[in-house]
Write a protein that holds these residues in place. Sequence first.
Motif, PDB file in Angstrom:
ATOM      1  N   TYR A  96      -5.816  -1.038   9.293  1.00 51.16           N
ATOM      2  CA  TYR A  96      -4.832  -1.671   8.445  1.00 51.16           C
ATOM      3  C   TYR A  96      -5.212  -2.867   7.785  1.00 51.16           C
ATOM      4  O   TYR A  96      -6.186  -3.519   7.916  1.00 51.16           O
ATOM      5  N   LEU A 122       3.368  -7.000  13.208  1.00 51.20           N
ATOM      6  CA  LEU A 122       3.530  -5.295  13.085  1.00 51.20           C
ATOM      7  C   LEU A 122       4.828  -4.913  14.063  1.00 51.20           C
ATOM      8  O   LEU A 122       5.334  -4.145  13.637  1.00 51.20           O
ATOM      9  N   SER A 126       7.611  -3.103  12.135  1.00 57.25           N
ATOM     10  CA  SER A 126       7.744  -1.338  12.323  1.00 57.25           C
ATOM     11  C   SER A 126       8.877  -1.348  13.046  1.00 57.25           C
ATOM     12  O   SER A 126       9.988  -0.919  12.861  1.00 57.25           O
ATOM     13  N   ASN A 177       1.157  -7.590  19.655  1.00 53.68           N
ATOM     14  CA  ASN A 177       0.767  -6.890  18.707  1.00 53.68           C
ATOM     15  C   ASN A 177      -0.501  -6.095  18.980  1.00 53.68           C
ATOM     16  O   ASN A 177      -0.566  -4.785  18.693  1.00 53.68           O
ATOM     17  N   TRP A 345       2.256  -3.990   3.891  1.00 55.11           N
ATOM     18  CA  TRP A 345       1.184  -3.151   4.686  1.00 55.11           C
ATOM     19  C   TRP A 345       0.655  -2.140   4.169  1.00 55.11           C
ATOM     20  O   TRP A 345       1.352  -1.349   3.408  1.00 55.11           O
TER      21      TRP A 345
END
Length: 376
Positions: A96, A122, A126, A177, A345
């Motif tokens: 990523y 993240l 998300s 994370n 992202w």
Amino acid sequence: MERISLQPRSGWQQQFEQLGFSYHSIDGLYWDERYAYRFTEQQIDVLEQATEDLHQMCLQAVDHVLRHGMQERFSIPPNFWQRVEQSWREREFSLYGRFDLSWNGQGAPKMLQYNADTPTGLVESSVAQWYWLQDVFPDADQFNSIHEKLIAQWQRFPHKGMLHFACIMQNEEDEGNLSYLRDTAIQAGLTTRQLCVEQIGWDAQRARLVDDVDLVIDNLFKLYPWEWLSREAFSTHLEQPDTRIIEPAWKMILSNKAILPVLWELFPGHPNLLPAFFDRWRIQGDYVKKPLYSREGENISIYRGSEVIHTDGEYGAEGYVYQAFAPQAFFDDGITPAYTSIGSWVIGDQAAGIGIREDATLITKNTSRFVPHYFE
């Protein structure tokens, strides 16, 4: 792109803590659902295309740097050049990255930098903002396929055996994370183990990295920057690719601000890029001085007209680059005025979603607030 005011949900803190987002109120106010950003579907399409275009240009830039022997411009330790080159030749697995973009919803998004090695944010980008969406705007949509794409990318990981996950465990945000990324790997069917970076050791007899119970580390996801790792006392043991490391060594090029002048040289005038150079005199007008290595907005200087905005920090010894100033979107409701940065992202090679940060200043820092978004 609109910024709207909202009433925060009751009990959102408990919901997020159950999701593993324990640092939602770090420094007093981090997650901020007093506001939200509203986009149109067409604007999301623009962000998605810009992100994928920028990522492909960055891959071309890595190849250019290595073919032309430009590693010294990136202050990469010479003993790691071979590993960087080999990891690129073999196209070692990458999970990523995150572009930081300046955009107000009109024209072309502008790339500020590429956090390609150890991006965080993240959990909030998300699962946290997705749960928020279901509660607040259940009939709307969100640019957010991060979770699904992470699992799918892990399923492409080409190596068998245990996958170790490591970070500095005294950092609550890094731990959150790391645990989230480990969970997506487990959902993808991988066998995992988590430990502190400080618990990684060297077994001289086996000539291999080992964990705290003497298991050989064949595969390592490290939420710990390559520029730190390559300067550790045991870094000589990392020069050879006996342990497969994620993110791979070639990300040392993309996570470095020196990539910005290279991109401008390769793609001059591209609508998603800002003019950037190694020499200050080549910049016309307002500009930003950035260290090659800089995290959390440290040691950034913005020269805008007669005004100078500067942050202190520990970076800059390796050198600087100079990038044209891009005015970030500014919103002022008379209560909490904010400059906005969009984190877009990339999972594998695909755009996967955005997270939005706000700050009272033009420089996004680790204390900058995270604000959710949706589109209709």
